[in-house]
Motif scaffolding. Structure first.
Motif, short mmCIF file in Angstrom:
data_model
loop_
_atom_site.label_atom_id
_atom_site.label_comp_id
_atom_site.label_asym_id
_atom_site.label_seq_id
_atom_site.Cartn_x
_atom_site.Cartn_y
_atom_site.Cartn_z
N ASP A 1 20.57 63.27 24.56
CA ASP A 1 19.88 62.87 25.78
C ASP A 1 18.38 62.69 25.57
O ASP A 1 17.74 61.90 26.27
CB ASP A 1 20.11 63.93 26.87
N HIS B 1 18.30 76.90 28.69
CA HIS B 1 19.26 75.79 28.71
C HIS B 1 20.65 76.30 28.31
O HIS B 1 21.64 76.03 29.01
CB HIS B 1 18.80 74.70 27.75
N GLN C 1 27.43 80.33 32.35
CA GLN C 1 27.70 79.67 33.64
C GLN C 1 28.46 80.65 34.53
O GLN C 1 29.51 81.16 34.14
CB GLN C 1 28.53 78.40 33.44
N CYS D 1 31.94 73.92 16.88
CA CYS D 1 30.94 72.86 16.81
C CYS D 1 30.30 72.87 15.44
O CYS D 1 29.55 73.79 15.09
CB CYS D 1 29.88 73.07 17.90
N GLN E 1 24.19 67.92 25.81
CA GLN E 1 24.76 68.28 27.11
C GLN E 1 26.27 68.47 27.01
O GLN E 1 26.84 69.37 27.65
CB GLN E 1 24.43 67.20 28.15
N GLU E 2 26.93 67.64 26.22
CA GLU E 2 28.37 67.78 26.05
C GLU E 2 28.71 69.08 25.32
O GLU E 2 29.73 69.72 25.63
CB GLU E 2 28.93 66.58 25.32
N LEU F 1 26.97 71.81 25.59
CA LEU F 1 26.80 72.83 26.62
C LEU F 1 28.00 72.87 27.56
O LEU F 1 28.49 73.94 27.92
CB LEU F 1 25.51 72.56 27.41
N ASP F 2 28.49 71.71 27.96
CA ASP F 2 29.66 71.65 28.85
C ASP F 2 30.88 72.29 28.18
O ASP F 2 31.65 73.00 28.83
CB ASP F 2 29.96 70.20 29.22
N GLN F 3 31.06 72.02 26.90
CA GLN F 3 32.19 72.61 26.18
C GLN F 3 32.05 74.13 26.08
O GLN F 3 33.04 74.86 26.23
CB GLN F 3 32.29 72.00 24.78
N HIS G 1 30.52 76.07 28.18
CA HIS G 1 30.77 76.64 29.51
C HIS G 1 32.26 76.67 29.83
O HIS G 1 32.71 77.51 30.62
CB HIS G 1 30.01 75.85 30.57
N ALA G 2 33.01 75.76 29.23
CA ALA G 2 34.46 75.73 29.47
C ALA G 2 35.23 76.64 28.52
O ALA G 2 36.42 76.91 28.76
CB ALA G 2 34.97 74.30 29.34
N CYS H 1 25.22 81.37 25.41
CA CYS H 1 26.01 81.01 26.59
C CYS H 1 26.99 82.11 26.99
O CYS H 1 27.78 81.92 27.92
CB CYS H 1 26.77 79.71 26.34
#
Length: 401
Positions: free
Chosen positions: A53, A203, A207, A222, A291-292, A294-296, A298-299, A322
């Motif tokens: 981003d 950041h 979550q 990752c 961002q992706e 981070l989304d992963q 959080h899931a 996280c």
């Protein structure tokens, strides 16, 4: 915040890459906390760049290929200043290898760009060819530079004595690397400091919310797709779990790509996943944005990375920040990051039975997951915040200025 200070050039090989978000966070912290303007230079565009981003804001300048209009100025500079290089015995020795000649040309290009941009110090996030470019640039134009060693010295090629000889200072990311550097090049010990990589803990943060009921346990990994990241070991462990504990529902999502843009080791992994009958459980996401990631996270219910060795491991840090319970390998600098059983779990590298046992333990022990999530987050906030390396750089610029 400093009112006046160096104008910093960052030299980063093949920027932007999959793991370069750390460099960008460091640059932002250097600018925000210390007021130093920063300009990014890179050797060349990567084979397939990752559109994080923040990339549009980075505005990197590339040394290769040289624009046709720049050749006369670069060659003129080399003719006028080349004697400064050839007068140095270690530089002449380095230039005996013909593959270093193009790096001298790129050093001439870098020197011209830095003069135009008013750069007063060059910070190099590599000890491979980019360090040679910086050393040549210093001889040609007198530009001070510093180096960062991100892994074992032997991984970064020859001529380390030449690369480090005139560096104003340098950083290593772990105590283990500092010891290796001191043993190899004792003369640089006084100019070499430890500055661990870090993450933005605002950041990368947990979550709020409960885990959805009834879904499979969701693992996340990752790392670039490379054999040294231990993917074969991870797949062996998961295959054993599926065979021995068929009642357990789980899935794995992997973020990362190979160095050939998906045409190399990824194909081997895809075939390995198919042979093991894991295609319905393992998803290769390819290169993803910050961002992706981070989304992963959080899931995810758990994070796992089975590398043969890691110099330190930003991916581990991001997961721990996280609040994701983390499994890693007890190799390299990871031992300086994770205390097994306290803020994560560590297993021996290349040991799929031990990894399978750790995976099963996390899936079956919710209290352990809660403890590792809480303690892992605390560990990163306390010792591995994103500003730490920027603060170390600002301090070194002052101390060695």
């Amino acid at each position: 915040m400093a009112e006046l200070g160096p104008r910093i050039g960052y030299l980063i090989p093949e920027f932007p890459g999959q793991t370069h978000s750390f460099f960008w966070r460091e640059i932002l912290a250097l600018q925000a906390r210390h007021g130093y303007p920063v300009r990014i230079f890179s050797t060349r565009m990567p084979i397939r760049s990752v559109m994080h981003d923040w990339v549009v804001n980075a505005q990197a300048q590339y040394l290769f290929p040289l624009p046709p209009a720049s050749w006369p100025l670069v060659l003129g500079g080399l003719l006028a200043r080349g004697g400064r290089v050839l007068s140095q015995p270690d530089a002449r020795r380095t230039l005996r290898r013909r593959q270093t000649w193009p790096l001298l040309v790129l050093a001439g290009r870098l020197g011209q760009l830095c003069r135009r941009e008013g750069i007063t110090h060059l910070h190099v996030h590599s000890c491979a060819n980019s360090a040679l470019i910086a050393a040549f640039c210093h001889l040609l134009y007198g530009l001070p530079y510093s180096l960062v060693l991100h892994g074992p010295v032997e991984d970064y090629g020859p001529d380390q004595d030449f690369k480090w000889a005139r560096a104003r200072f340098g950083f290593v990311i772990t105590e283990k690397l500092r010891q290796e550097m001191t043993a190899m090049l004792p003369s640089v010990a006084g100019r070499c400091r430890i500055a661990p990589m870090g993450v933005d803990t605002d950041h990368f943060s947990p979550q709020p919310g409960d885990r959805p009921e009834g879904r499979p346990f969701r693992w996340f990994c990752c790392a670039r797709l490379n054999r040294v990241k231990g993917y074969d070991v991870l797949l062996d462990a998961l295959e054993a779990i599926r065979r021995d504990r068929p009642e357990l529902a789980w899935e794995l999502f992997v973020a990362g790509e190979d160095e050939q843009g998906g045409q190399g080791y990824r194909r081997e992994l895809e075939a390995r996943i198919a042979r093991a009958g894991l295609a319905d459980r393992v998803t290769l996401l390819g290169a993803v944005t910050q961002q992706e990631v981070l989304d992963q996270l959080h899931a995810a219910d758990g994070f796992v990375l089975a590398s043969w060795a890691e110099p330190l491991g930003v991916a581990y840090m991001e997961a721990m920040a996280c609040g994701v319970p983390t499994i890693g390998t007890a190799a390299g600098g990871v031992l300086e990051l994770i205390e097994s059983g306290r803020d994560g779990l560590l297993v021996p590298p290349k040991d799929s039975p031990a990894l399978a046992a750790a995976l099963l333990r996390l899936m079956r022990e919710p209290e352990l997951r809660d403890t590792l999530a809480r303690q892992g987050r605390a560990r990163i906030v306390e010792s591995f915040g994103a500003s730490r390396s920027a603060d170390a750089l600002a301090e070194a610029l002052h101390d060695f200025g």
